[in-house]
Design an enzyme around this catalytic site. Structure first.
Site, PDB file in Angstrom:
ATOM      1  N   HIS A  19       0.869  -0.969   0.018  1.00 13.38           N
ATOM      2  CA  HIS A  19       0.017   0.155   0.015  1.00 13.38           C
ATOM      3  C   HIS A  19       0.902   1.474  -0.216  1.00 13.38           C
ATOM      4  O   HIS A  19       1.733   1.462   0.749  1.00 13.38           O
ATOM      5  CB  HIS A  19      -0.960   0.007   1.260  1.00 13.38           C
ATOM      6  CG  HIS A  19      -1.855   1.027   1.376  1.00 13.38           C
ATOM      7  ND1 HIS A  19      -1.627   2.042   2.471  1.00 13.38           N
ATOM      8  CD2 HIS A  19      -2.909   1.505   0.588  1.00 13.38           C
ATOM      9  CE1 HIS A  19      -2.653   2.978   2.188  1.00 13.38           C
ATOM     10  NE2 HIS A  19      -3.356   2.470   1.173  1.00 13.38           N
ATOM     11  N   GLU A  46       0.375  -0.714  -4.841  1.00  6.99           N
ATOM     12  CA  GLU A  46      -0.650   0.266  -4.613  1.00  6.99           C
ATOM     13  C   GLU A  46      -0.217   1.817  -4.800  1.00  6.99           C
ATOM     14  O   GLU A  46       0.674   2.121  -4.039  1.00  6.99           O
ATOM     15  CB  GLU A  46      -1.591  -0.088  -3.733  1.00  6.99           C
ATOM     16  CG  GLU A  46      -2.962   0.582  -3.866  1.00  6.99           C
ATOM     17  CD  GLU A  46      -2.814   2.061  -3.149  1.00  6.99           C
ATOM     18  OE1 GLU A  46      -4.035   2.573  -3.311  1.00  6.99           O
ATOM     19  OE2 GLU A  46      -1.974   2.199  -2.369  1.00  6.99           O
ATOM     20  N   ASP A  48      -1.754   6.152  -5.899  1.00  9.11           N
ATOM     21  CA  ASP A  48      -2.883   7.028  -6.250  1.00  9.11           C
ATOM     22  C   ASP A  48      -2.239   8.004  -7.141  1.00  9.11           C
ATOM     23  O   ASP A  48      -1.016   8.207  -7.194  1.00  9.11           O
ATOM     24  CB  ASP A  48      -3.266   7.772  -4.975  1.00  9.11           C
ATOM     25  CG  ASP A  48      -3.358   7.213  -3.702  1.00  9.11           C
ATOM     26  OD1 ASP A  48      -4.186   6.321  -3.447  1.00  9.11           O
ATOM     27  OD2 ASP A  48      -2.219   6.654  -3.002  1.00  9.11           O
ATOM     28  N   HIS A  61      -1.104  10.522  -2.794  1.00 10.87           N
ATOM     29  CA  HIS A  61      -2.386  10.089  -2.224  1.00 10.87           C
ATOM     30  C   HIS A  61      -3.242  11.500  -1.986  1.00 10.87           C
ATOM     31  O   HIS A  61      -4.429  11.548  -2.436  1.00 10.87           O
ATOM     32  CB  HIS A  61      -2.143   9.747  -0.672  1.00 10.87           C
ATOM     33  CG  HIS A  61      -3.480   9.258  -0.309  1.00 10.87           C
ATOM     34  ND1 HIS A  61      -4.015  10.075   0.703  1.00 10.87           N
ATOM     35  CD2 HIS A  61      -4.316   8.130  -0.251  1.00 10.87           C
ATOM     36  CE1 HIS A  61      -5.263   9.531   1.082  1.00 10.87           C
ATOM     37  NE2 HIS A  61      -5.588   8.462   0.794  1.00 10.87           N
TER      38      HIS A  61
END
Length: 261
Positions: A19, A46, A48, A61
């Site tokens: 993450h 992962e 963003d 993020h």
């Protein structure tokens, strides 16, 4: 195309996701964080994405630079020439998403689309890199996921948005309303559902939910789990993937179960 057939999921489950590259290290969403994850053996990463004012897609993020960098301001209002000077934790540069695709050509990327303007640039970045097999797009916004699907077609793997998750939760108990909530347009390229274990105090992930997803060819990935006990409990339930900030703990849990590949 079913989840079982999409190349994005060409790895034995359960899938371990790093993450933000391992946010507990304090240098989230940076080249250094993702490199560390890959060196630890993580294949699924992962991140963003946000878009700068002059159209550069960055792995980040928050909407603003304030929380994790030595700079401030909304990314959407700043040009790349300014954003590139910011340092995560005071030392690591903000990464461009295409830079990550190039740096880790064997990695699979789970990408959370944080704002509507990022959708087309993200799809175009994946197209330029020829990375259709390596990227899964998700978002809290069902509309963003649907738009990405319209732009890319079924070659792009996606996860269900919030409406799809709600539909699947209802569908696990049966009923025609749930089928409408899932929506055929969303289902076409969905390969997984990515959810928290609980939301607003309500349990999302249980055997019934997992069974409903599996019957429709969807894997279930749970975020963000940093506790060893919860990791084991979710794996016992039959989840197909776990996203974590604590890379060492998840690796140890899977290794102890003979499931670290």
């Amino acid at each position: 195309m079913s989840a079982a057939r999409h190349p994005y999921l060409d790895h034995p489950a359960p899938l371990p996701f790093a993450h933000r590259g391992g946010a507990s290290a304090g240098i989230e969403n940076t080249l250094t964080a993702f490199r560390r994850a890959v060196e630890l053996g993580y294949r699924y990463l992962e991140t963003d994405v946000h878009l700068t004012s002059d159209g550069v897609l960055v792995a980040f993020h928050d909407e603003t630079l304030d929380r994790v960098t030595d700079a401030a301001g909304a990314i959407a209002e700043l040009p790349w020439s300014v954003v590139r000077q910011a340092r995560v934790a005071g030392r690591e540069p903000v990464a461009r998403f295409e830079e990550l695709l190039e740096a880790f050509p064997q990695a699979r990327w789970n990408v959370d689309v944080k704002a509507e303007p990022t959708v087309r640039p993200l799809v175009e970045a994946v197209r330029r890199a020829g990375a259709w097999d390596r990227v899964c797009v998700g978002s809290f916004s069902e509309a963003r996921v649907a738009r990405a699907q319209r732009l890319a077609g079924r070659r792009l793997a996606t996860s269900l948005g919030t409406r799809g998750v709600a539909g699947l939760r209802l569908l696990s108990y049966g009923g025609p309303v749930a089928e409408r909530l899932l929506g055929a347009a969303v289902r076409r390229s969905a390969v997984c559902v990515q959810v928290p274990e609980r939301s607003s105090g309500i349990r999302v992930v249980d055997r019934v939910f997992i069974g409903a997803a599996h019957r429709r060819g969807l894997q279930v990935h749970v975020w963000t789990v940093n506790d060893e006990r919860r990791m084991n409990a979710l794996l016992d339930l039959g989840v197909d993937g776990i996203m974590t900030d604590d890379l060492e703990t998840l690796r140890a849990v899977l290794a102890a179960r003979g499931a670290w590949v």
